[in-house]
Design a protein around this motif. Sequence first.
Motif, PDB file in Angstrom:
ATOM      1  N   LEU A 132       0.840  -1.198   0.000  1.00  0.00           N
ATOM      2  CA  LEU A 132       0.000   0.000   0.000  1.00  0.00           C
ATOM      3  C   LEU A 132       0.875   1.248   0.000  1.00  0.00           C
ATOM      4  O   LEU A 132       0.656   2.185  -0.776  1.00  0.00           O
ATOM      5  N   MET A 135       2.503   1.685  -3.416  1.00  0.00           N
ATOM      6  CA  MET A 135       1.624   2.267  -4.419  1.00  0.00           C
ATOM      7  C   MET A 135       1.500   3.775  -4.237  1.00  0.00           C
ATOM      8  O   MET A 135       1.622   4.553  -5.188  1.00  0.00           O
ATOM      9  N   ARG A 151      -6.429   0.489  -8.645  1.00  0.00           N
ATOM     10  CA  ARG A 151      -5.323   0.595  -7.696  1.00  0.00           C
ATOM     11  C   ARG A 151      -5.606   1.644  -6.628  1.00  0.00           C
ATOM     12  O   ARG A 151      -5.212   1.482  -5.467  1.00  0.00           O
ATOM     13  N   VAL A 155      -5.766   0.945  -2.541  1.00  0.00           N
ATOM     14  CA  VAL A 155      -5.136   1.706  -1.461  1.00  0.00           C
ATOM     15  C   VAL A 155      -6.172   2.084  -0.413  1.00  0.00           C
ATOM     16  O   VAL A 155      -5.942   1.949   0.802  1.00  0.00           O
ATOM     17  N   THR A 313      -3.773  -3.360  -5.455  1.00  0.00           N
ATOM     18  CA  THR A 313      -2.739  -2.404  -5.881  1.00  0.00           C
ATOM     19  C   THR A 313      -1.680  -3.057  -6.752  1.00  0.00           C
ATOM     20  O   THR A 313      -0.982  -2.362  -7.503  1.00  0.00           O
TER      21      THR A 313
END
Length: 332
Positions: A132, A135, A151, A155, A313
Motif C-alpha cells: 500500500l 503504491m 489501484r 489503497v 494495488t
Amino acid sequence: MSATTPARPAATSEPAPSAVAVDRPSRRPALDWRIRWTVLALIWGFSFLLIKVGTEAFAPLQVTLGRMGFGTAVLVATVGVKRERIPRGAWTWGHLAVAAFLLNTLPMSLFSYSELTIPSTLAGICNATTPLWSMVLSVVAFSEDRPTRQRVIGVGVGFLGVLTVLGAWQGFSGQDPAGTAMALAAGASYAVGWIYVRRTLSDSGNSALSMSALQLLLATAQLAIVTPLFTSVPASFPVVPLLAVIALGAIGTGFAFLVQYRLVAEKGPTIATMVTYLIPVIATAAGVTILGEHLSWNEPVGALVVLAGAALTQRRPQDRPQDQPQPKRPAR
C-alpha cells in the motif's frame, strides 16, 4: 518479514536484500517448489514471534544486529562456495549502503522496537501494508505508476483495513500508538527501499546473491556502529532469546533468502512473492498459540481487508481482448 526477495515483491514482509534478476537453476531441486514455498511462508511468519522472544532479553538494536550478522554469515558463505564475484565500484557500494539502511537496518530495527509495546500479531499485520505504501509513494512521490481506478480503490481498501485492525472506532483497541506507528513506518521504509533499488540497482549487472550478501554486510556494519552508542553489553545471554536471534538471522534472513532466490529463478517472481500474503496469517497464529497473545475479532478481519487492498494495488491493467492475438484454429 524482511529477509527478502530478488525481485520486486507483491506484498512483502521480508523485502529481499536486493532486487536483481537471477539466472535459471541449472539442476532440478530435490524438494518440490510447493514445499519450499510453504516452508518460506512459515519461516517469515514466525520471524515476528522470534523478534518478540529476542527482545525479552536483548535491546532491539542488539536483536537486529544479531539478525543481520547471522544472516550475512549465511549469504557470505554461500557466495564463497559458489565463487560469486563481489560487486565493485564506489557507486554501487554507495547505493547498496542506502538500500541496506532502507530495507534492513531501519525497518528491522523499527519492528524490534515496536514489539516492545505491541503484540507480534499486530507487527505482522502492519508489515502487510508495504504494498500500500509502495503504491502511494510510486504515484505521489515518484510518479512511477499510473493511478488506475482499481489501484486507487485498493489503497483505500487497504488503509480501511488498517483502521479496522487498530480498532479506530474504539480508541485503537488499547494498542500502543508509538509501537504501532513504528511498525507501520517499517512497512513504509520497505516500500521506499524497493523504489530506490528499482531506480538505482536493477541494471547493475551483478547477481542477486552477491548484491544481497554485500547489502546485508553493509547493514551489519551500520548496526555495528550504531548499536554500541545506544546500548550496553548484555549482562547475560539467556538460551531461548539467544537461540531466537540466531534463528531469526541464520534461518529467517539468510536461509530464507536462499530459498526464495531459488523460487524466483525456478517459478518466477509472481509465484515466489505470493508467499508474503500468508505471512500475517502465520504471524497471527504463532503469536496467539505460542505466545498466548490476545486477538480481537477486528484484527484478523482487518488483516484480510489489508491483504485484499494490497492485492488490488499489485494488479496491472490487462490488454483488451480485441488487442490480444487470437490463437489459430488447428488444421482439420
